[in-house]
Enzyme design. Structure first.
Site, PDB file in Angstrom:
ATOM      1  N   GLY A   9       0.864  -1.190   0.000  1.00  0.00           N
ATOM      2  CA  GLY A   9       0.000   0.000   0.000  1.00  0.00           C
ATOM      3  C   GLY A   9       0.892   1.228   0.000  1.00  0.00           C
ATOM      4  N   GLY A  11      -0.343   4.484  -0.421  1.00  0.00           N
ATOM      5  CA  GLY A  11      -1.209   5.667  -0.333  1.00  0.00           C
ATOM      6  C   GLY A  11      -0.674   6.640   0.701  1.00  0.00           C
ATOM      7  N   GLN A  12      -1.603   7.244   1.444  1.00  0.00           N
ATOM      8  CA  GLN A  12      -1.216   8.300   2.389  1.00  0.00           C
ATOM      9  C   GLN A  12      -0.259   7.774   3.470  1.00  0.00           C
ATOM     10  OE1 GLN A  12      -1.891  11.348   1.765  1.00  0.00           O
ATOM     11  NE2 GLN A  12      -4.043  11.857   1.931  1.00  0.00           N
ATOM     12  N   ILE A  13      -0.647   6.675   4.114  1.00  0.00           N
ATOM     13  CA  ILE A  13       0.235   6.165   5.178  1.00  0.00           C
ATOM     14  C   ILE A  13       1.489   5.551   4.546  1.00  0.00           C
ATOM     15  CG2 ILE A  13       0.456   4.646   7.191  1.00  0.00           C
ATOM     16  CD1 ILE A  13      -2.553   4.803   7.583  1.00  0.00           C
ATOM     17  N   GLY A  14       1.296   4.797   3.464  1.00  0.00           N
ATOM     18  CA  GLY A  14       2.429   4.119   2.827  1.00  0.00           C
ATOM     19  C   GLY A  14       3.519   5.087   2.404  1.00  0.00           C
ATOM     20  N   ASP A  33       1.790  -1.595  -4.694  1.00  0.00           N
ATOM     21  CA  ASP A  33       0.384  -1.181  -4.771  1.00  0.00           C
ATOM     22  C   ASP A  33      -0.261  -1.920  -5.939  1.00  0.00           C
ATOM     23  OD1 ASP A  33      -2.062   0.602  -4.764  1.00  0.00           O
ATOM     24  OD2 ASP A  33      -0.866   1.673  -3.290  1.00  0.00           O
ATOM     25  N   HIS A 177      -9.037  -1.098  18.685  1.00  0.00           N
ATOM     26  CA  HIS A 177      -8.805   0.205  18.054  1.00  0.00           C
ATOM     27  C   HIS A 177     -10.164   0.782  17.655  1.00  0.00           C
ATOM     28  CE1 HIS A 177      -6.597   3.274  16.068  1.00  0.00           C
ATOM     29  NE2 HIS A 177      -6.900   2.915  14.842  1.00  0.00           N
TER      30      HIS A 177
HETATM   31  N1  APR Z   1      -2.802  -4.452  -2.833  1.00  0.00           N
HETATM   32  C1  APR Z   1      -1.956  -3.423  -2.610  1.00  0.00           C
HETATM   33  N2  APR Z   1      -2.385  -2.169  -2.397  1.00  0.00           N
HETATM   34  C2  APR Z   1      -3.699  -1.946  -2.403  1.00  0.00           C
HETATM   35  C3  APR Z   1      -4.649  -2.972  -2.611  1.00  0.00           C
HETATM   36  C4  APR Z   1      -4.142  -4.277  -2.836  1.00  0.00           C
HETATM   37  N3  APR Z   1      -4.958  -5.315  -3.058  1.00  0.00           N
HETATM   38  N4  APR Z   1      -5.870  -2.427  -2.565  1.00  0.00           N
HETATM   39  C5  APR Z   1      -5.719  -1.114  -2.315  1.00  0.00           C
HETATM   40  N5  APR Z   1      -4.414  -0.819  -2.231  1.00  0.00           N
HETATM   41  C6  APR Z   1      -3.780   0.491  -2.015  1.00  0.00           C
HETATM   42  C7  APR Z   1      -4.532   1.645  -2.669  1.00  0.00           C
HETATM   43  O1  APR Z   1      -4.334   1.678  -4.081  1.00  0.00           O
HETATM   44  C8  APR Z   1      -3.932   2.843  -1.929  1.00  0.00           C
HETATM   45  O2  APR Z   1      -2.803   3.370  -2.607  1.00  0.00           O
HETATM   46  O3  APR Z   1      -3.763   0.834  -0.643  1.00  0.00           O
HETATM   47  C9  APR Z   1      -3.504   2.251  -0.585  1.00  0.00           C
HETATM   48  C10 APR Z   1      -4.264   2.826   0.579  1.00  0.00           C
HETATM   49  O4  APR Z   1      -3.935   4.169   0.677  1.00  0.00           O
HETATM   50  P1  APR Z   1      -4.993   5.303   1.093  1.00  0.00           P
HETATM   51  O5  APR Z   1      -6.268   5.074   0.343  1.00  0.00           O
HETATM   52  O6  APR Z   1      -4.322   6.610   0.961  1.00  0.00           O
HETATM   53  O7  APR Z   1      -5.292   4.938   2.623  1.00  0.00           O
HETATM   54  P2  APR Z   1      -4.376   5.278   3.897  1.00  0.00           P
HETATM   55  O8  APR Z   1      -4.782   6.579   4.473  1.00  0.00           O
HETATM   56  O9  APR Z   1      -2.957   5.030   3.584  1.00  0.00           O
HETATM   57  O10 APR Z   1      -4.928   4.157   4.924  1.00  0.00           O
HETATM   58  C11 APR Z   1      -4.709   2.782   4.667  1.00  0.00           C
HETATM   59  O11 APR Z   1      -4.818   2.175   6.992  1.00  0.00           O
HETATM   60  O12 APR Z   1      -5.397   3.415   8.889  1.00  0.00           O
HETATM   61  C12 APR Z   1      -5.831   2.493   7.925  1.00  0.00           C
HETATM   62  O13 APR Z   1      -8.210   2.959   7.780  1.00  0.00           O
HETATM   63  C13 APR Z   1      -6.974   3.050   7.102  1.00  0.00           C
HETATM   64  O14 APR Z   1      -7.561   0.948   6.118  1.00  0.00           O
HETATM   65  C14 APR Z   1      -6.898   2.185   5.878  1.00  0.00           C
HETATM   66  C15 APR Z   1      -5.394   1.920   5.717  1.00  0.00           C
END
Ligand code: APR
Length: 310
Positions: A9, A11-14, A33, A177
């Site tokens: 992943g 995204g924002q946290i990643g 991703d 949580h």
């Molecule tokens: N494999 C890999 N990556 C994936 C998959 C998958 N099957 N499905 C989705 N993703 C990726 C998305 O494309 C996205 O880039 O996971 C990333 C998630 O990033 P964000 O949508 O920005 O979410 P984020 O704020 O990072 O939170 C991620 O952590 O705290 C928890 O509730 C939050 O469940 C959420 C997770």
């Protein structure tokens, strides 16, 4: 040889995990991703490589959508999944994120079967349980990041309320949580002074409530998406404690096997993270009121875990 950190992943946290892991020189970093989002993660990885001359770190940072590229990772942090939008509970994410965690579990089991795995995806307590069941990894290899963040929020709010340095606030938060989590005011100290001696009951009640609702407070402000800076730091210190054998005692979602009278559930408890992974869960002697609160959060976690049908 450098250690290898795989981030599932991007995204924002990643992306924040990638930056922090680089700045702390934890090792080489692979951000994985979905194929539709692979170019943005490749771009983020390249951007971080270009930040290195000023950031003063040596690390290879790459983006991919192929699990082969995480081969041999020492640590895997899973944030893949959907975050909340305003009005949603973490539990509303269960069905969607369970499918995503299943993909991640299969890929990690195949290519990084020895990695220390930190799960961040929500609903956390159910997702870390699902990951553990789906991989069959031993308990010391799988933890959830939640209590570390909940504890950080508890400490931050106390510091803000009392006007004291956050570094002097020590304490922990137990349980799931979610809104039933259990901050422990009785065992929280500010520079060694027990919290109940320097804060009024009204202040403490307000702090407990704010901590329980902290994630939702941020989701409401964002409108779309959830917190990312503090979750990223929380997961990174868990990874760092493992990679550098720091032996930190952090509130982690860990598999309880009798601790606190709980069996077979992941729950936020104080745990020692060392080079062995989850080395030990510390048990606190709780009073009757705290025990009742813990029981309530356990019931909530059980209910969500049952929905995974695993
Ligand atoms: N494999 C890999 N990556 C994936 C998959 C998958 N099957 N499905 C989705 N993703 C990726 C998305 O494309 C996205 O880039 O996971 C990333 C998630 O990033 P964000 O949508 O920005 O979410 P984020 O704020 O990072 O939170 C991620 O952590 O705290 C928890 O509730 C939050 O469940 C959420 C997770």
């Amino acid at each position: 040889m450098r250690k290898k950190i795989a981030l599932i992943g991007g995204g924002q946290i990643g992306q924040n995990l990638a930056m922090l892991a680089a700045m702390k020189e934890l090792g080489d970093i692979v951000v994985l991703d979905i194929p539709d989002y692979v170019n943005p993660v490749k771009g983020k990885a390249l951007d971080l490589m270009e930040m290195a001359p000023h950031g003063n770190y040596d690390a290879n940072i790459t983006g991919t959508s192929d699990y082969k590229d995480i081969e041999g990772a020492d640590v895997v942090i899973v944030t893949a999944g959907k975050p909340r939008v305003a009005g949603m509970t973490r539990e509303d994410l269960l069905a969607t994120n369970l499918q995503i965690i299943t993909d991640a579990a299969n890929g990690i089991k195949k290519y990084a079967p020895k990695a220390f795995c930190i799960i961040v995806t929500n609903p956390l307590d159910a997702m870390v349980y699902a990951f553990y069941k789906l991989t069959g990894f031993p308990r010391h290899q799988v933890v959830g990041m939640a209590g570390t963040l909940d504890t950080a929020r508890w400490r931050a709010f106390i510091s803000m309320e009392l006007g004291v340095s956050v570094t002097d606030v020590a304490g922990t938060v137990l349980g799931g949580h979610g809104p039933d989590m259990v901050p422990l005011p009785r065992l929280t100290t500010v520079g060694g002074v027990p919290l109940p001696e320097i804060a009024t009951k009204e202040q403490i009640d307000k702090l407990v409530l704010r901590t329980r609702e902290a994630g939702t407070e941020i989701v409401k402000l964002f409108g779309k998406g959830s917190a990312f800076f503090s979750p990223a730091w929380s997961a990174i210190i868990m990874a760092e404690s493992y990679l550098h054998d720091k032996r930190r005692v952090l509130a982690c979602a860990a598999l309880c096997e009798g601790e606190y009278g709980i069996k077979g559930l992941f729950l936020g408890v104080p745990a020692l993270i060392s080079a062995k992974g989850l080395e030990k869960i510390f048990e606190i002697k709780l009073n009757d009121e705290e025990k009742a609160l813990l029981q309530k959060t356990v019931e909530g976690v059980k209910k969500t875990v049952e929905e995974t049908k695993l």
